[in-house]
Design an enzyme around this catalytic site. Structure first.
Site, PDB file in Angstrom:
ATOM      1  N   HIS A  39      -0.884 -90.114  -8.279  1.00 21.72           N
ATOM      2  CA  HIS A  39      -1.747 -90.806  -7.329  1.00 21.72           C
ATOM      3  C   HIS A  39      -1.308 -92.250  -7.092  1.00 21.72           C
ATOM      4  CE1 HIS A  39      -5.013 -90.772  -4.681  1.00 21.72           C
ATOM      5  NE2 HIS A  39      -5.950 -90.248  -5.444  1.00 21.72           N
TER       6      HIS A  39
ATOM      7  N   ASP B 100      -0.936 -90.106  -1.745  1.00 16.73           N
ATOM      8  CA  ASP B 100      -2.339 -90.134  -1.353  1.00 16.73           C
ATOM      9  C   ASP B 100      -2.923 -88.732  -1.382  1.00 16.73           C
ATOM     10  OD1 ASP B 100      -2.230 -92.880  -0.947  1.00 16.73           O
ATOM     11  OD2 ASP B 100      -1.664 -92.660   1.164  1.00 16.73           O
TER      12      ASP B 100
END
Length: 429
Positions: free
Chosen positions: A400, A404
């Site tokens: 992450h 995204d």
């Protein structure tokens, strides 16, 4: 695959001191993962003495001469520096009383692991010596002082489960201590004896490397997982047809993996950020044009990830053949260092044991891993009715820090569309 290294030793009269050789490629130390001999053994020249593991290879150290083992340079799990003494051999002649002491870095503490088949034989711990018997007869009260009763009550211990070691069966503080230390009663209702046996295993070799890398990956990567259900009914029909068409030929049988690999190649063209390595120390992302797919493979020694290089130029059958070849090499201990490194995205699958959902750990420094769960017939609502369909979940994880959530979901949705309409896999862009 164990390699044979030429030896390095010092000769002083009747004592031969075998040292850890310079294995090359900048290796400064190695882990001692196994002894082939013990003190007192008579060895012949070129007989394997020990195995050591570096980040690059497992190396077998042979004996330079015939002799008798008089000292070992460390326990399994110890780290040895290059040039450190590995073993001492007594040969004909006088002993060398001036030889320095063996120097190693101590092994890490013992830890329990879930795969004892890949580790040294267990060392059983001695059973507890306390006296504990079956539950007492209804209405019979255990004999104990008020202080012992209060302590047992505070600790949640039922004194009826203990047979005291004091006079006339009186329960003492020591009996409560032993009970709490062992974690519960030694017997259960009906006279069935609980198993209080404990085994210890030292985490060494490949298992230690896996543990270190998994811990490092989870510590440094901001994992998030995304799960999607995929209808593989059409793909399974196509796969069965293709396999039936090559029955008796030399081509390898197709599994789901080659189709998934081809789908990943197509999806990566639209989502190049998934086929990347993140150097978080330099804060640099390296996107690769070539799609080098790691295939997580369970072996007798632990989890390995052989790499199918340049999947973007391979067809379905070539991918299948390469997966089969690499898996066999890894399980047989024959995979080379080059075949076990260099992946840019990884597929992990537990096969028939895949379960419904998993949360795979990213193969650092990659940024994405695709997890395959169990394929099963499930009832699905289609066109106003419930029909049986071949369904499977994809459980995938992403870094992450650089991926995204929206992009990760869109990437998996594109793979889903390709697998559910497999003709699209073979269409040119």
């Amino acid at each position: 695959m164990a390699a044979r290294c030429r030896r390095c030793w010092r000769a002083d009269m009747g004592t031969r001191i075998v040292k850890l050789p310079d294995i090359g490629e900048g290796v400064a130390e190695a882990e001692l993962i196994g002894w082939h001999v013990k003190v007192g053994d008579i060895v012949r020249e070129d007989q394997p003495l020990a195995e050591v593991m570096t980040d690059k290879a497992t190396v077998e150290i042979p004996s330079p001469v015939a002799g008798t083992v008089i000292a070992l340079g460390g326990e399994v799990g110890s780290m040895l520096a290059v040039g450190a003494e590995l073993i001492r051999l007594d040969v004909q002649g006088e002993s060398d009383d001036t030889a320095p002491a063996l120097a190693t870095r101590p092994a890490p503490p013992l830890a329990a692991v879930a795969q004892p088949a890949t580790l040294p034989a267990p060392r059983p711990m001695a059973p507890a010596a306390r006296l504990v018997g079956p539950p007492r007869a209804p209405g019979e009260k255990p004999i104990a002082s008020p202080a012992v009763r209060k302590r047992a009550r505070d600790a949640g211990v039922d004194l009826r489960q203990l047979r005291g070691s004091g006079p006339a069966g009186r329960i003492l503080h020591e009996d409560v201590d032993d009970y709490l230390r062992d974690g519960g009663p030694a017997t259960a209702l009906g006279g069935r004896v609980a198993n209080t046996h404990v085994e210890e295993f030292r985490v060494v070799g490949l298992r230690r490397r896996i543990a270190e890398r998994m811990a490092e990956a989870t510590r440094r990567i901001a994992h998030f997982s995304y799960v999607e259900e995929v209808d593989l009914t059409a793909l399974e029909e196509l796969r069965s047809t293709l396999n039936a068409g090559v029955a008796g030929r030399s081509r390898v049988k197709l599994t789901l993996l080659p189709f998934l690999m081809q789908a990943i190649v197509k999806a990566v063209a639209d989502f190049p950020q998934m086929n990347a390595l993140y150097d978080d120390e330099a804060e640099v992302i390296r996107r690769h044009g070539g799609v080098h797919i790691g295939i997580a493979t369970q072996t007798p020694s632990g989890l390995m990830v052989p790499v199918v290089r340049h999947a973007e130029v391979r067809d379905l059958w070539d991918c299948a053949a390469e997966v089969k070849r690499l898996a066999e090499a890894a399980r047989g201990g024959l995979a080379t260092r080059e075949e076990l490194s260099g992946s840019t995205i990884t597929i992990t699958s537990l096969g028939a044991l895949g379960g419904i959902v998993s949360t795979p750990v990213i193969n650092r420094p990659e940024v994405a891993i695709i997890g395959v769960n169990k394929l099963a017939v499930r009832p699905v609502w289609r066109d106003g009715g419930v029909v049986p369909r071949m369904m499977m979940n994809l459980s995938s994880s992403f870094d992450h820090r650089v991926i995204d959530g929206y992009d990760a979901a869109a990437f998996i949705q594109q793979i889903k569309a390709l697998l559910e309409t497999p003709a699209m896999i073979f269409m040119e862009a």
